[in-house]
Design a protein around this motif. Sequence first.
Motif, mmCIF file in Angstrom:
data_model
loop_
_atom_site.group_PDB
_atom_site.id
_atom_site.type_symbol
_atom_site.label_atom_id
_atom_site.label_comp_id
_atom_site.label_asym_id
_atom_site.label_seq_id
_atom_site.Cartn_x
_atom_site.Cartn_y
_atom_site.Cartn_z
ATOM 1 N N GLY A 25 -8.064 0.805 -6.870
ATOM 2 C CA GLY A 25 -8.549 -0.255 -6.013
ATOM 3 C C GLY A 25 -7.445 -1.144 -5.472
ATOM 4 O O GLY A 25 -7.597 -1.795 -4.451
ATOM 5 N N ASN A 26 -6.292 -1.167 -6.135
ATOM 6 C CA ASN A 26 -5.227 -2.070 -5.713
ATOM 7 C C ASN A 26 -4.028 -1.352 -5.095
ATOM 8 O O ASN A 26 -2.899 -1.741 -5.305
ATOM 9 C CB ASN A 26 -4.753 -2.910 -6.908
ATOM 10 C CG ASN A 26 -5.752 -3.976 -7.253
ATOM 11 O OD1 ASN A 26 -6.481 -4.425 -6.381
ATOM 12 N ND2 ASN A 26 -5.786 -4.373 -8.504
ATOM 13 N N GLY A 27 -4.240 -0.305 -4.376
ATOM 14 C CA GLY A 27 -3.154 0.285 -3.606
ATOM 15 C C GLY A 27 -2.522 1.525 -4.192
ATOM 16 O O GLY A 27 -1.334 1.751 -3.998
ATOM 17 N N MET A 28 -3.258 2.338 -4.882
ATOM 18 C CA MET A 28 -2.695 3.595 -5.385
ATOM 19 C C MET A 28 -2.266 4.483 -4.221
ATOM 20 O O MET A 28 -1.371 5.279 -4.348
ATOM 21 C CB MET A 28 -3.738 4.308 -6.253
ATOM 22 C CG MET A 28 -3.241 5.537 -6.901
ATOM 23 S SD MET A 28 -2.034 5.110 -8.151
ATOM 24 C CE MET A 28 -1.880 6.652 -8.981
ATOM 25 N N TRP A 29 -2.875 4.325 -3.077
ATOM 26 C CA TRP A 29 -2.523 5.090 -1.882
ATOM 27 C C TRP A 29 -1.186 4.644 -1.302
ATOM 28 O O TRP A 29 -0.568 5.363 -0.505
ATOM 29 C CB TRP A 29 -3.617 4.939 -0.833
ATOM 30 C CG TRP A 29 -3.896 3.486 -0.514
ATOM 31 C CD1 TRP A 29 -4.760 2.678 -1.155
ATOM 32 C CD2 TRP A 29 -3.259 2.684 0.468
ATOM 33 N NE1 TRP A 29 -4.717 1.415 -0.631
ATOM 34 C CE2 TRP A 29 -3.792 1.380 0.378
ATOM 35 C CE3 TRP A 29 -2.280 2.927 1.421
ATOM 36 C CZ2 TRP A 29 -3.370 0.347 1.197
ATOM 37 C CZ3 TRP A 29 -1.869 1.895 2.242
ATOM 38 C CH2 TRP A 29 -2.422 0.618 2.125
ATOM 39 N N LEU A 30 -0.706 3.478 -1.702
ATOM 40 C CA LEU A 30 0.524 2.937 -1.128
ATOM 41 C C LEU A 30 1.759 3.730 -1.552
ATOM 42 O O LEU A 30 2.683 3.900 -0.767
ATOM 43 C CB LEU A 30 0.666 1.465 -1.542
ATOM 44 C CG LEU A 30 1.683 0.633 -0.781
ATOM 45 C CD1 LEU A 30 1.343 0.627 0.694
ATOM 46 C CD2 LEU A 30 1.688 -0.791 -1.322
ATOM 47 N N PRO A 36 2.256 7.128 -2.142
ATOM 48 C CA PRO A 36 2.517 8.288 -1.275
ATOM 49 C C PRO A 36 2.901 7.893 0.148
ATOM 50 O O PRO A 36 3.738 8.537 0.778
ATOM 51 C CB PRO A 36 1.193 9.055 -1.284
ATOM 52 C CG PRO A 36 0.523 8.638 -2.545
ATOM 53 C CD PRO A 36 0.948 7.226 -2.776
ATOM 54 N N LEU A 37 2.327 6.814 0.646
ATOM 55 C CA LEU A 37 2.662 6.352 1.993
ATOM 56 C C LEU A 37 4.121 5.911 2.072
ATOM 57 O O LEU A 37 4.833 6.261 3.020
ATOM 58 C CB LEU A 37 1.725 5.210 2.390
ATOM 59 C CG LEU A 37 1.847 4.708 3.827
ATOM 60 C CD1 LEU A 37 1.443 5.807 4.799
ATOM 61 C CD2 LEU A 37 0.982 3.482 4.037
ATOM 62 N N ILE A 38 4.564 5.186 1.064
ATOM 63 C CA ILE A 38 5.961 4.745 1.026
ATOM 64 C C ILE A 38 6.886 5.955 0.873
ATOM 65 O O ILE A 38 7.942 6.020 1.511
ATOM 66 C CB ILE A 38 6.172 3.718 -0.106
ATOM 67 C CG1 ILE A 38 5.468 2.411 0.256
ATOM 68 C CG2 ILE A 38 7.651 3.475 -0.357
ATOM 69 C CD1 ILE A 38 5.467 1.377 -0.841
ATOM 70 N N MET A 39 6.493 6.925 0.056
ATOM 71 C CA MET A 39 7.310 8.115 -0.130
ATOM 72 C C MET A 39 7.474 8.875 1.187
ATOM 73 O O MET A 39 8.561 9.324 1.529
ATOM 74 C CB MET A 39 6.684 9.023 -1.185
ATOM 75 C CG MET A 39 7.572 10.187 -1.558
ATOM 76 S SD MET A 39 7.039 11.124 -3.005
ATOM 77 C CE MET A 39 5.329 11.432 -2.662
ATOM 78 N N ILE A 40 6.403 9.013 1.953
ATOM 79 C CA ILE A 40 6.477 9.686 3.250
ATOM 80 C C ILE A 40 7.397 8.919 4.193
ATOM 81 O O ILE A 40 8.204 9.508 4.915
ATOM 82 C CB ILE A 40 5.071 9.864 3.851
ATOM 83 C CG1 ILE A 40 4.282 10.880 3.028
ATOM 84 C CG2 ILE A 40 5.137 10.293 5.311
ATOM 85 C CD1 ILE A 40 2.815 10.961 3.372
ATOM 86 N N ALA A 41 7.296 7.592 4.196
ATOM 87 C CA ALA A 41 8.147 6.773 5.056
ATOM 88 C C ALA A 41 9.617 6.917 4.667
ATOM 89 O O ALA A 41 10.494 7.018 5.541
ATOM 90 C CB ALA A 41 7.714 5.310 4.983
#
Length: 78
Positions: free
Chosen positions: A14-19, A21-26
């Motif tokens: 709920g607090n940004g577990m998706w963040l 992988p997004l940072i890794m891709i960036a």
Amino acid sequence: MMNSGMMNGEMMWGNGMWLGPLIMIAVIALVLALAVMMVKWMSGSSKGDNSLALLKERFAAGDIDKQEFEEKRTILRG
């Protein structure tokens, strides 16, 4: 004492577990962009420099006269 939300993983998702992988891709995209820029920088001269070198070769070979060489050199230098 642990929160029940932490026990079942709700807090992480709920607090940004998706963040992550997004940072890794960036970061990967940034590293690739820097690598491409370094390869271009290390490869030598730009197209403008190459054009001037070709113009000088044509002049030295006698393909163009001095007037044409000067005109085209002025154009290339902008």
